[in-house]
Design a protein around this motif. Sequence first.
Motif, PDB file in Angstrom:
ATOM      1  N   VAL A 194      81.842 -73.990  86.983  1.00  0.00           N
ATOM      2  CA  VAL A 194      81.605 -73.873  88.429  1.00  0.00           C
ATOM      3  C   VAL A 194      82.634 -72.968  89.108  1.00  0.00           C
ATOM      4  O   VAL A 194      82.474 -72.640  90.283  1.00  0.00           O
ATOM      5  CB  VAL A 194      81.622 -75.270  89.098  1.00  0.00           C
ATOM      6  CG1 VAL A 194      80.428 -76.085  88.635  1.00  0.00           C
ATOM      7  CG2 VAL A 194      82.922 -76.013  88.795  1.00  0.00           C
ATOM      8  N   HIS A 195      83.686 -72.581  88.393  1.00  0.00           N
ATOM      9  CA  HIS A 195      84.726 -71.731  88.979  1.00  0.00           C
ATOM     10  C   HIS A 195      84.599 -70.300  88.472  1.00  0.00           C
ATOM     11  O   HIS A 195      84.100 -70.058  87.364  1.00  0.00           O
ATOM     12  CB  HIS A 195      86.114 -72.272  88.641  1.00  0.00           C
ATOM     13  CG  HIS A 195      86.511 -73.476  89.434  1.00  0.00           C
ATOM     14  ND1 HIS A 195      86.833 -73.420  90.769  1.00  0.00           N
ATOM     15  CD2 HIS A 195      86.640 -74.784  89.067  1.00  0.00           C
ATOM     16  CE1 HIS A 195      87.152 -74.637  91.193  1.00  0.00           C
ATOM     17  NE2 HIS A 195      87.036 -75.488  90.190  1.00  0.00           N
ATOM     18  N   SER A 196      85.117 -69.361  89.272  1.00  0.00           N
ATOM     19  CA  SER A 196      85.135 -67.953  88.863  1.00  0.00           C
ATOM     20  C   SER A 196      86.524 -67.512  88.412  1.00  0.00           C
ATOM     21  O   SER A 196      86.755 -66.332  88.166  1.00  0.00           O
ATOM     22  CB  SER A 196      84.658 -67.075  90.022  1.00  0.00           C
ATOM     23  OG  SER A 196      85.498 -67.245  91.155  1.00  0.00           O
ATOM     24  N   GLY A 197      87.444 -68.457  88.326  1.00  0.00           N
ATOM     25  CA  GLY A 197      88.802 -68.184  87.848  1.00  0.00           C
ATOM     26  C   GLY A 197      89.280 -69.336  86.988  1.00  0.00           C
ATOM     27  O   GLY A 197      88.605 -70.371  86.881  1.00  0.00           O
ATOM     28  N   GLY A 198      90.436 -69.173  86.379  1.00  0.00           N
ATOM     29  CA  GLY A 198      90.989 -70.232  85.543  1.00  0.00           C
ATOM     30  C   GLY A 198      91.174 -71.519  86.319  1.00  0.00           C
ATOM     31  O   GLY A 198      91.546 -71.497  87.501  1.00  0.00           O
ATOM     32  N   VAL A 199      90.913 -72.653  85.684  1.00  0.00           N
ATOM     33  CA  VAL A 199      91.104 -73.962  86.320  1.00  0.00           C
ATOM     34  C   VAL A 199      92.508 -74.444  85.966  1.00  0.00           C
ATOM     35  O   VAL A 199      92.882 -74.479  84.787  1.00  0.00           O
ATOM     36  CB  VAL A 199      90.039 -74.973  85.863  1.00  0.00           C
ATOM     37  CG1 VAL A 199      90.149 -76.257  86.674  1.00  0.00           C
ATOM     38  CG2 VAL A 199      88.642 -74.383  85.996  1.00  0.00           C
ATOM     39  N   ASN A 200      93.291 -74.793  86.987  1.00  0.00           N
ATOM     40  CA  ASN A 200      94.706 -75.107  86.781  1.00  0.00           C
ATOM     41  C   ASN A 200      95.022 -76.595  86.762  1.00  0.00           C
ATOM     42  O   ASN A 200      96.019 -77.013  86.192  1.00  0.00           O
ATOM     43  CB  ASN A 200      95.547 -74.436  87.872  1.00  0.00           C
ATOM     44  CG  ASN A 200      95.413 -72.931  87.833  1.00  0.00           C
ATOM     45  OD1 ASN A 200      95.510 -72.313  86.775  1.00  0.00           O
ATOM     46  ND2 ASN A 200      95.167 -72.327  88.989  1.00  0.00           N
ATOM     47  N   CYS A 201      94.177 -77.398  87.410  1.00  0.00           N
ATOM     48  CA  CYS A 201      94.483 -78.828  87.514  1.00  0.00           C
ATOM     49  C   CYS A 201      93.209 -79.609  87.830  1.00  0.00           C
ATOM     50  O   CYS A 201      92.281 -79.083  88.444  1.00  0.00           O
ATOM     51  CB  CYS A 201      95.527 -79.056  88.622  1.00  0.00           C
ATOM     52  SG  CYS A 201      96.162 -80.741  88.722  1.00  0.00           S
ATOM     53  N   VAL A 202      93.174 -80.859  87.399  1.00  0.00           N
ATOM     54  CA  VAL A 202      92.078 -81.771  87.746  1.00  0.00           C
ATOM     55  C   VAL A 202      92.671 -83.127  88.105  1.00  0.00           C
ATOM     56  O   VAL A 202      93.781 -83.458  87.691  1.00  0.00           O
ATOM     57  CB  VAL A 202      91.067 -81.942  86.585  1.00  0.00           C
ATOM     58  CG1 VAL A 202      90.399 -80.622  86.252  1.00  0.00           C
ATOM     59  CG2 VAL A 202      91.744 -82.526  85.356  1.00  0.00           C
ATOM     60  N   SER A 203      91.928 -83.905  88.866  1.00  0.00           N
ATOM     61  CA  SER A 203      92.363 -85.252  89.219  1.00  0.00           C
ATOM     62  C   SER A 203      91.153 -86.167  89.328  1.00  0.00           C
ATOM     63  O   SER A 203      90.196 -85.843  90.043  1.00  0.00           O
ATOM     64  CB  SER A 203      93.139 -85.251  90.543  1.00  0.00           C
ATOM     65  OG  SER A 203      93.533 -86.567  90.914  1.00  0.00           O
ATOM     66  N   PHE A 204      91.194 -87.291  88.608  1.00  0.00           N
ATOM     67  CA  PHE A 204      90.118 -88.280  88.683  1.00  0.00           C
ATOM     68  C   PHE A 204      90.253 -89.117  89.943  1.00  0.00           C
ATOM     69  O   PHE A 204      91.362 -89.500  90.330  1.00  0.00           O
ATOM     70  CB  PHE A 204      90.161 -89.218  87.481  1.00  0.00           C
ATOM     71  CG  PHE A 204      89.529 -88.674  86.228  1.00  0.00           C
ATOM     72  CD1 PHE A 204      88.148 -88.727  86.040  1.00  0.00           C
ATOM     73  CD2 PHE A 204      90.311 -88.107  85.231  1.00  0.00           C
ATOM     74  CE1 PHE A 204      87.564 -88.240  84.896  1.00  0.00           C
ATOM     75  CE2 PHE A 204      89.743 -87.611  84.078  1.00  0.00           C
ATOM     76  CZ  PHE A 204      88.360 -87.673  83.903  1.00  0.00           C
ATOM     77  N   HIS A 205      89.122 -89.410  90.576  1.00  0.00           N
ATOM     78  CA  HIS A 205      89.100 -90.395  91.646  1.00  0.00           C
ATOM     79  C   HIS A 205      89.385 -91.762  91.026  1.00  0.00           C
ATOM     80  O   HIS A 205      89.017 -92.010  89.872  1.00  0.00           O
ATOM     81  CB  HIS A 205      87.720 -90.394  92.313  1.00  0.00           C
ATOM     82  CG  HIS A 205      87.641 -91.243  93.530  1.00  0.00           C
ATOM     83  ND1 HIS A 205      87.262 -92.577  93.487  1.00  0.00           N
ATOM     84  CD2 HIS A 205      87.891 -90.960  94.828  1.00  0.00           C
ATOM     85  CE1 HIS A 205      87.288 -93.067  94.724  1.00  0.00           C
ATOM     86  NE2 HIS A 205      87.665 -92.117  95.554  1.00  0.00           N
TER      87      HIS A 205
END
Length: 385
Positions: free
Chosen positions: A184-195
């Motif tokens: 879904v991104h057009s650049g590198g994904v740097n971080c994620v966080s779960f709800h």
Amino acid sequence: MLWNCKPQARAFRYVGHKDVVTSVQFSPLGNLLASASRDRTIRLWIPDKRGKSSEFKAHTAPVRSIDFSADGQFLATASEDKSIKVWNMYRQRFLYSLYRHTHWVRCAKFSPDGRLIVSCSEDKTIKIWDTTNKQCVNNFSDSVGFANFVGFNPTGTCIASAGSDHTVKIWDIRVNKLLQHYQVHSGGVNCVSFHPSGNYLITASSDGTLKILDLLEGRLIYTLQGHTGPVFTVSFSKGGDLFSSGGADAQINPKLEVIDLQTSSPPVMDILSFDSTTTTDTTVRTLADKGEEINSYFLNPSLLSSECSPTTSKKKTEDTSDFPSESQRSIPLAVTDALEHIMEQLSVLTQTVSILEQRLTLTEDKLKDCLENQHRLFNAIQQKS
């Protein structure tokens, strides 16, 4: 920097690292703050106006990530020396290293129950480690890109990875299976966080956006734009009602309302730590109004001495005892030189021990392979006879 946004924005700036700070995290109880840096060290801070800190040295390259276990007893650190190291917080000492990655380790996180550690590396692998036997028990590899960040869901059954190849992946570690793959991104994904519910995931990307994914339905539900550059970090609050993000535009974005810290100029208190490998006092220089009291949120009675309890601290906001005496400042040059020499020698010893530890691990792996080959050969001979 430690921010207090209510009732008005204020900041506490802790100075002690000699290079870029790469990661920070509060302990579960909030009474300690850990920081990692490219200066190869980890520091533990007491987040108050004295800002006492302990410095940990064991890594031989920049430290990229830190993470407390859920009970606060352990700290995991990931480094460009290709290792993960685990520390005991109660005794404040190094426990053991985990070696299997063949390139820089970008991130290491504890599972919610503390039994596992997940790590990701530029060797394009994600590894799961058992903290009891200190072995790698699972391995996920990727042929395209590497993961910048990895973390467990609240139940500890799945992990999410943020990919340099613009992807977000969800893995079920119980069956070793890729469950969901988002592009879904057009650049590198740097971080994620779960709800906290585990039903949603928020992602931060170098394309300047944040995206919220519905994991139950497996789809993108929100795209959030507010940063004017790459977004490097994002995190849900414990209750899940709020989240905050930080990016290269020097802004912190809580509750989707961008606060430009460069123009709002909040009051800042500098807390300067002496360089030491043990807990030391600090010098305090106030940039804001000296008469302001420190919010009790930043005071930790369980960790402070009697003369620095919340009540006494409020009474002594301008007390000169907060500053070192003249005798404390005037350390003889010969003593300073001797201490610096000792620190250099200790640093060399630490690096030597780390190298020896790595070689021992490699030797053990080779010995294990030899024994397995010998066992297979023995079985083959027995079957023939």
